[in-house]
Design a protein around this motif. Structure first.
Motif, PDB file in Angstrom:
ATOM      1  N   PHE A 147       0.836  -1.204   0.000  1.00 42.79           N
ATOM      2  CA  PHE A 147       0.000   0.000   0.000  1.00 42.79           C
ATOM      3  C   PHE A 147       0.873   1.256   0.000  1.00 42.79           C
ATOM      4  N   VAL A 148       1.884   1.252   0.875  1.00 41.73           N
ATOM      5  CA  VAL A 148       2.769   2.420   0.993  1.00 41.73           C
ATOM      6  C   VAL A 148       3.527   2.640  -0.311  1.00 41.73           C
ATOM      7  N   ALA A 149       4.109   1.559  -0.857  1.00 44.23           N
ATOM      8  CA  ALA A 149       4.899   1.680  -2.088  1.00 44.23           C
ATOM      9  C   ALA A 149       4.036   2.141  -3.258  1.00 44.23           C
ATOM     10  N   ALA A 150       2.849   1.547  -3.399  1.00 43.48           N
ATOM     11  CA  ALA A 150       1.959   1.901  -4.509  1.00 43.48           C
ATOM     12  C   ALA A 150       1.533   3.365  -4.419  1.00 43.48           C
ATOM     13  N   SER A 151       1.217   3.821  -3.212  1.00 42.16           N
ATOM     14  CA  SER A 151       0.774   5.215  -3.059  1.00 42.16           C
ATOM     15  C   SER A 151       1.916   6.186  -3.319  1.00 42.16           C
ATOM     16  N   MET A 152       3.124   5.825  -2.902  1.00 46.04           N
ATOM     17  CA  MET A 152       4.274   6.716  -3.117  1.00 46.04           C
ATOM     18  C   MET A 152       4.606   6.834  -4.600  1.00 46.04           C
ATOM     19  N   PHE A 153       4.601   5.702  -5.300  1.00 47.21           N
ATOM     20  CA  PHE A 153       4.859   5.753  -6.738  1.00 47.21           C
ATOM     21  C   PHE A 153       3.701   6.421  -7.474  1.00 47.21           C
ATOM     22  N   GLY A 154       2.492   6.244  -6.959  1.00 46.22           N
ATOM     23  CA  GLY A 154       1.332   6.881  -7.568  1.00 46.22           C
ATOM     24  C   GLY A 154       1.413   8.395  -7.527  1.00 46.22           C
ATOM     25  N   LEU A 155       2.041   8.938  -6.480  1.00 39.61           N
ATOM     26  CA  LEU A 155       2.192  10.387  -6.370  1.00 39.61           C
ATOM     27  C   LEU A 155       3.000  10.963  -7.532  1.00 39.61           C
ATOM     28  N   LEU A 156       3.892  10.155  -8.072  1.00 32.69           N
ATOM     29  CA  LEU A 156       4.720  10.638  -9.192  1.00 32.69           C
ATOM     30  C   LEU A 156       3.882  10.954 -10.426  1.00 32.69           C
ATOM     31  N   GLY A 157       2.803  10.197 -10.606  1.00 34.45           N
ATOM     32  CA  GLY A 157       1.991  10.399 -11.798  1.00 34.45           C
ATOM     33  C   GLY A 157       0.633  11.023 -11.537  1.00 34.45           C
ATOM     34  N   ALA A 158       0.416  11.513 -10.325  1.00 33.41           N
ATOM     35  CA  ALA A 158      -0.887  12.102  -9.982  1.00 33.41           C
ATOM     36  C   ALA A 158      -1.175  13.318 -10.854  1.00 33.41           C
ATOM     37  N   THR A 159      -2.370  13.364 -11.419  1.00 33.76           N
ATOM     38  CA  THR A 159      -2.735  14.450 -12.333  1.00 33.76           C
ATOM     39  C   THR A 159      -3.731  15.435 -11.724  1.00 33.76           C
ATOM     40  N   SER A 160      -4.157  15.180 -10.488  1.00 30.73           N
ATOM     41  CA  SER A 160      -5.087  16.109  -9.832  1.00 30.73           C
ATOM     42  C   SER A 160      -4.839  16.106  -8.332  1.00 30.73           C
ATOM     43  N   TYR A 161      -5.313  17.160  -7.692  1.00 31.34           N
ATOM     44  CA  TYR A 161      -5.149  17.242  -6.242  1.00 31.34           C
ATOM     45  C   TYR A 161      -5.856  16.098  -5.544  1.00 31.34           C
ATOM     46  N   TRP A 162      -7.072  15.768  -5.983  1.00 26.77           N
ATOM     47  CA  TRP A 162      -7.854  14.746  -5.300  1.00 26.77           C
ATOM     48  C   TRP A 162      -7.241  13.364  -5.455  1.00 26.77           C
ATOM     49  N   ALA A 163      -6.505  13.154  -6.533  1.00 24.15           N
ATOM     50  CA  ALA A 163      -5.748  11.904  -6.668  1.00 24.15           C
ATOM     51  C   ALA A 163      -4.660  11.854  -5.603  1.00 24.15           C
ATOM     52  N   VAL A 164      -3.990  12.973  -5.384  1.00 23.89           N
ATOM     53  CA  VAL A 164      -2.963  13.062  -4.339  1.00 23.89           C
ATOM     54  C   VAL A 164      -3.575  12.801  -2.967  1.00 23.89           C
ATOM     55  N   ALA A 165      -4.727  13.416  -2.705  1.00 21.31           N
ATOM     56  CA  ALA A 165      -5.395  13.245  -1.411  1.00 21.31           C
ATOM     57  C   ALA A 165      -5.755  11.777  -1.169  1.00 21.31           C
ATOM     58  N   GLY A 166      -6.283  11.122  -2.201  1.00 20.99           N
ATOM     59  CA  GLY A 166      -6.637   9.703  -2.070  1.00 20.99           C
ATOM     60  C   GLY A 166      -5.426   8.826  -1.849  1.00 20.99           C
ATOM     61  N   LEU A 167      -4.335   9.140  -2.515  1.00 17.48           N
ATOM     62  CA  LEU A 167      -3.103   8.367  -2.350  1.00 17.48           C
ATOM     63  C   LEU A 167      -2.502   8.549  -0.956  1.00 17.48           C
ATOM     64  N   ARG A 168      -2.622   9.746  -0.405  1.00 14.87           N
ATOM     65  CA  ARG A 168      -2.125   9.968   0.953  1.00 14.87           C
ATOM     66  C   ARG A 168      -2.974   9.207   1.981  1.00 14.87           C
ATOM     67  N   LEU A 169      -4.273   9.101   1.720  1.00 11.92           N
ATOM     68  CA  LEU A 169      -5.145   8.304   2.587  1.00 11.92           C
ATOM     69  C   LEU A 169      -4.712   6.839   2.554  1.00 11.92           C
ATOM     70  N   LEU A 170      -4.491   6.312   1.352  1.00 11.59           N
ATOM     71  CA  LEU A 170      -4.036   4.933   1.180  1.00 11.59           C
ATOM     72  C   LEU A 170      -2.678   4.724   1.851  1.00 11.59           C
ATOM     73  N   CYS A 171      -1.805   5.701   1.717  1.00 10.87           N
ATOM     74  CA  CYS A 171      -0.475   5.624   2.325  1.00 10.87           C
ATOM     75  C   CYS A 171      -0.580   5.556   3.847  1.00 10.87           C
TER      76      CYS A 171
END
Length: 201
Positions: A147-171
């Motif tokens: 979960f942590v690794a996927a969310s951290m790598f996901g931040l690299l390609g996040a295209t919107s703020y809400w994607a970032v917010a969701g990834l931080r929740l998952l992290c």
């Protein structure tokens, strides 16, 4: 038939804190590297571009140019927020604050991502506590770290703020789960006399 406690059996058959147990502690502790990154990454991702003056005035004549130059020199956030959006532009977008325009009226969203991370951590403690009871320690630990690794790598390609917010929740869910699993693995494999020291490490 005599019965013995878990700790008595552990000390009798495994020992208090031998090399094998220390190896488990050391290997388990490596999983905390991902957690350290999860907690530290906001310092860099959400760096304040106003404080570092990562913006510049758009060349134009008249009072707008004067007001913009004054705001840039002072570094005052209120002066910056009073400028027309067409009077300035980002000179550096190396933080998510500048990339998604999280300044002035949108600045609250930065702290929302921190709140979502800790809300995820709150939920992750319960979720992975139950998973550890049902599935053992190793599988939930690998899942939480995933979960942590996927969310951290996901931040690299996040295209919107809400994607970032969701990834931080998952992290947050994964970070708390990983800490929970590591704590259990470390404290259960050593004897009671070594438990406090190993758990603190």
């Amino acid at each position: 038939m005599d019965t013995i406690t878990f700790d008595e059996g552990l000390i009798k058959h495994v020992g208090q804190c031998g090399w094998g147990q220390l190896r488990v502690v050391l290997l388990t502790s490596l999983f905390q590297v991902a957690n350290a990154l999860a907690f530290m990454v906001p310092v860099f991702l959400f760096k304040d571009p106003l404080a570092s003056r990562s913006w510049e005035c758009v060349e134009s004549a008249g009072p707008a140019q004067t007001a913009c130059s004054s705001a840039w020199q002072s570094g005052d956030a209120a002066a910056f927020c009073s400028l027309e959006p067409t009077a300035w532009r980002w000179s550096n977008q190396d933080s998510l604050v500048s990339r998604f325009g999280l300044v002035c009226g949108e600045a609250w969203k930065v702290q929302l991502t921190n709140s979502l991370f800790f809300m995820g951590a709150f939920a992750g403690s319960g979720i992975f506590g139950l998973l550890c009871d049902r599935c053992g320690r190793k599988v939930p630990l690998l899942l939480a770290t995933g979960f942590v690794a996927a969310s951290m790598f996901g931040l690299l390609g996040a295209t919107s703020y809400w994607a970032v917010a969701g990834l931080r929740l998952l992290c947050g869910i994964g970070a708390a789960g990983s800490s929970h699993c590591c704590f259990l693995l470390v404290t259960e494999c050593v004897g009671p006399d070594s438990r406090c020291v190993q758990a603190a490490g």
